[in-house]
Write a protein that holds these residues in place. Structure first.
Motif, PDB file in Angstrom:
ATOM      1  N   PHE A 231       0.834  -1.204   0.000  1.00 25.41           N
ATOM      2  CA  PHE A 231       0.000   0.000   0.000  1.00 25.41           C
ATOM      3  C   PHE A 231       0.868   1.253   0.000  1.00 25.41           C
ATOM      4  CE2 PHE A 231       0.808  -1.422   4.340  1.00 25.41           C
ATOM      5  CZ  PHE A 231       1.402  -0.290   4.884  1.00 25.41           C
ATOM      6  N   VAL A 232       0.211   2.396  -0.215  1.00 20.45           N
ATOM      7  CA  VAL A 232       0.783   3.710   0.069  1.00 20.45           C
ATOM      8  C   VAL A 232      -0.147   4.371   1.074  1.00 20.45           C
ATOM      9  CG1 VAL A 232       1.476   5.953  -0.838  1.00 20.45           C
ATOM     10  CG2 VAL A 232       1.791   3.895  -2.242  1.00 20.45           C
ATOM     11  N   LEU A 233       0.363   4.583   2.286  1.00 21.04           N
ATOM     12  CA  LEU A 233      -0.402   5.174   3.386  1.00 21.04           C
ATOM     13  C   LEU A 233       0.059   6.605   3.591  1.00 21.04           C
ATOM     14  CD1 LEU A 233      -2.220   4.907   6.027  1.00 21.04           C
ATOM     15  CD2 LEU A 233      -0.089   4.254   7.183  1.00 21.04           C
ATOM     16  N   GLN A 234      -0.903   7.526   3.785  1.00 15.01           N
ATOM     17  CA  GLN A 234      -0.567   8.909   4.085  1.00 15.01           C
ATOM     18  C   GLN A 234      -1.457   9.436   5.203  1.00 15.01           C
ATOM     19  OE1 GLN A 234      -0.810  10.594  -0.019  1.00 15.01           O
ATOM     20  NE2 GLN A 234       1.400  10.878   0.153  1.00 15.01           N
ATOM     21  N   PHE A 235      -0.878  10.261   6.055  1.00 15.39           N
ATOM     22  CA  PHE A 235      -1.648  10.855   7.147  1.00 15.39           C
ATOM     23  C   PHE A 235      -0.960  12.118   7.625  1.00 15.39           C
ATOM     24  CE2 PHE A 235       1.332   7.866   9.037  1.00 15.39           C
ATOM     25  CZ  PHE A 235       1.885   8.565  10.101  1.00 15.39           C
ATOM     26  N   GLU A 236      -1.727  12.960   8.309  1.00 18.02           N
ATOM     27  CA  GLU A 236      -1.192  14.150   8.945  1.00 18.02           C
ATOM     28  C   GLU A 236      -1.204  13.943  10.456  1.00 18.02           C
ATOM     29  OE1 GLU A 236      -2.424  18.087   7.179  1.00 18.02           O
ATOM     30  OE2 GLU A 236      -3.789  16.768   6.082  1.00 18.02           O
ATOM     31  N   CYS A 237      -0.207  14.499  11.119  1.00 18.03           N
ATOM     32  CA  CYS A 237      -0.047  14.282  12.552  1.00 18.03           C
ATOM     33  C   CYS A 237       0.474  15.562  13.209  1.00 18.03           C
ATOM     34  CB  CYS A 237       0.943  13.133  12.786  1.00 18.03           C
ATOM     35  SG  CYS A 237       1.250  12.733  14.514  1.00 18.03           S
ATOM     36  N   LYS A 238       0.086  15.741  14.477  1.00 16.81           N
ATOM     37  CA  LYS A 238       0.569  16.878  15.248  1.00 16.81           C
ATOM     38  C   LYS A 238       0.769  16.452  16.692  1.00 16.81           C
ATOM     39  CE  LYS A 238      -0.611  21.731  16.285  1.00 16.81           C
ATOM     40  NZ  LYS A 238      -1.634  22.795  16.086  1.00 16.81           N
ATOM     41  N   THR A 239       1.986  16.571  17.191  1.00 18.33           N
ATOM     42  CA  THR A 239       2.283  16.246  18.582  1.00 18.33           C
ATOM     43  C   THR A 239       2.097  17.500  19.426  1.00 18.33           C
ATOM     44  OG1 THR A 239       4.619  16.717  18.185  1.00 18.33           O
ATOM     45  CG2 THR A 239       3.919  14.433  17.971  1.00 18.33           C
ATOM     46  N   LEU A 240       1.334  17.388  20.505  1.00 18.11           N
ATOM     47  CA  LEU A 240       1.000  18.548  21.337  1.00 18.11           C
ATOM     48  C   LEU A 240       1.863  18.575  22.590  1.00 18.11           C
ATOM     49  CD1 LEU A 240      -2.887  18.416  20.958  1.00 18.11           C
ATOM     50  CD2 LEU A 240      -1.225  19.723  19.620  1.00 18.11           C
ATOM     51  N   GLY A 241       3.141  18.485  22.406  1.00 20.92           N
ATOM     52  CA  GLY A 241       4.087  18.483  23.508  1.00 20.92           C
ATOM     53  C   GLY A 241       5.476  18.198  22.975  1.00 20.92           C
ATOM     54  N   LYS A 242       6.466  18.239  23.854  1.00 19.78           N
ATOM     55  CA  LYS A 242       7.855  18.081  23.451  1.00 19.78           C
ATOM     56  C   LYS A 242       8.256  16.610  23.416  1.00 19.78           C
ATOM     57  CE  LYS A 242      12.547  19.675  24.530  1.00 19.78           C
ATOM     58  NZ  LYS A 242      13.390  20.504  25.440  1.00 19.78           N
ATOM     59  N   ALA A 243       8.788  16.175  22.277  1.00 23.78           N
ATOM     60  CA  ALA A 243       9.347  14.832  22.108  1.00 23.78           C
ATOM     61  C   ALA A 243       8.348  13.729  22.461  1.00 23.78           C
ATOM     62  CB  ALA A 243      10.620  14.683  22.939  1.00 23.78           C
ATOM     63  N   LEU A 244       7.077  13.955  22.135  1.00 26.71           N
ATOM     64  CA  LEU A 244       6.079  12.916  22.383  1.00 26.71           C
ATOM     65  C   LEU A 244       6.262  11.773  21.402  1.00 26.71           C
ATOM     66  CD1 LEU A 244       2.859  14.994  23.152  1.00 26.71           C
ATOM     67  CD2 LEU A 244       4.652  14.192  24.696  1.00 26.71           C
ATOM     68  N   ASN A 245       5.807  10.595  21.812  1.00 29.07           N
ATOM     69  CA  ASN A 245       6.076   9.376  21.053  1.00 29.07           C
ATOM     70  C   ASN A 245       4.777   8.715  20.618  1.00 29.07           C
ATOM     71  OD1 ASN A 245       6.874   6.701  20.262  1.00 29.07           O
ATOM     72  ND2 ASN A 245       8.748   6.977  21.440  1.00 29.07           N
ATOM     73  N   SER A 246       4.726   8.318  19.344  1.00 27.10           N
ATOM     74  CA  SER A 246       3.611   7.536  18.830  1.00 27.10           C
ATOM     75  C   SER A 246       4.089   6.834  17.563  1.00 27.10           C
ATOM     76  CB  SER A 246       2.398   8.430  18.546  1.00 27.10           C
ATOM     77  OG  SER A 246       1.287   7.661  18.108  1.00 27.10           O
TER      78      SER A 246
END
Length: 368
Positions: A231-246
């Protein structure tokens, strides 16, 4: 009068520079809209990363120069299904799609030209082979070529320069097509909370008033009901803190907790150097290959692209390629122990109690 002249001089010095005085746009970059729309760079203007090159080649003055005393072939290591590609190139050479027996071959113009390549995959049951239609319009200032290609399987993209010739590629970018949304922005239809590990269900999953997927607290795991392999997967992401992990896992073993490949989300880096990611870095395949550069920032939206086709896994962050990996491990049903080719759900990770991350515009284009 002296005060008036001083005021005028101050005003002139503080005025913004005219467009003619401003620095020209950097080549091989994308606009914010192009990034959000899913365009990725196939050439970063600095290296040949993401290409397999056989023959003379160099990056010179921000352009990729192919050719010399013998035939040069540059093959894009990542494979896409339906896509639109745009390149600015000139010299002696051609664009080749597919294998030698089922391919299209389009000669490029000697003068610098804008080329748009539209590729449509009809699927394994389509007509065997590759067909093309080419339309060229010449203007005093430029030559533009639109190429429409139909193929029955995802076809590798190659640039071929004959011995004694030279092809200069100033820029090249691609947008994957035929994607379908995995997240509607209205609810969690098509997703379910993974309860395979009862001790890891602390995450809170909500859809915000702006249609974003909010992930707070952790650990936890939200998985798709559908399964995917290539597949080709695309998404937008925003971390609401410093150096958060996901991260987003893929080709997961159904019914298990986060046992799959992980496209890492972690924007920290060491010693002020973005080429030294902390904890593998955003765009990495966690515990397999680090991101070559941390492109994204905390508290800012970024777009990630993950292209998985067989053993080849590639990632881009904000259109910049961060990973080009061939999983050459021995085949295994367990991706922690070897190469896993089988279908599996995708999953979004709630990492720990500090998790506070947003996702949106999650979409996927399965490859035939």
């Amino acid at each position: 009068m002296s005060r008036l002249l001083a005021a005028l001089a101050l005003a002139v010095s503080a005025a913004p520079a005219f467009a003619a005085d401003a620095d020209p746009p950097k080549p091989n970059t994308l606009t914010a809209k192009e990034i959000a729309d899913g365009w990725v760079l196939l050439f970063d203007g600095e290296t040949t990363f993401g290409w397999k090159i056989d023959g003379p080649a160099e990056v010179k003055n921000g352009a990729l120069v192919l050719g010399g005393d013998k035939t040069t072939t540059a093959t894009l290591t990542s494979t896409f299904g339906d896509y639109e590609a745009r390149m600015e190139a000139g010299g002696t050479g051609s664009i080749v799609l597919g294998a030698a027996t089922t391919r299209c071959n389009v000669e490029l113009h000697k003068q610098m030209s804008l080329v748009t390549l539209n590729v449509i995959v009809t699927g394994p049951r389509g007509v065997s082979g590759t067909t093309i239609q080419s339309e060229t319009s010449t203007r005093p200032e430029s030559t533009q070529t639109t190429i429409k290609a139909t193929t029955n399987v995802p076809a590798e993209l190659r640039l071929v320069v004959p011995a004694g010739g030279t092809l200069t590629v100033k820029s090249m970018k691609l947008k994957s097509g035929n994607s379908v949304p995995l997240f509607t922005g209205k609810g969690l239809d098509g997703w379910k909370v993974n309860t395979a590990d009862p001790k890891r269900t602390a995450s809170k999953w909500e859809v915000t008033k702006d249609g974003e997927l909010s992930v707070k607290n952790g650990p936890g795991d939200l998985v798709t009901e559908k399964e995917f392999d290539n597949f080709v997967l695309q998404f937008e992401c925003k971390t609401l803190g410093k150096a958060l992990n996901s991260g987003i896992f893929f080709r997961c073993i159904p019914g298990q907790y986060q046992n799959g490949y992980e496209a890492q989300v972690q924007n920290a880096y060491k010693d002020g150097d973005r080429t030294k990611p902390a904890d593998f870095g955003t765009g990495a395949i966690y515990r397999r290959v680090p991101a070559r550069k941390v492109v994204s920032n905390d508290n800012e939206w970024f777009t990630m692209t993950v292209a998985a086709n067989g053993r080849r896994i590639s990632t881009w962050v904000n259109g910049y390629q961060t990973v080009d990996w061939l999983d050459d491990r021995k085949e295994s049903d367990n991706p922690r122990q070897g190469f896993r080719a089988a279908k599996g759900p995708l999953s979004i990770q709630g990492h720990d109690p500090t998790t506070d991350i947003l996702f949106r515009n999650i979409r996927i284009a399965p490859l035939p």
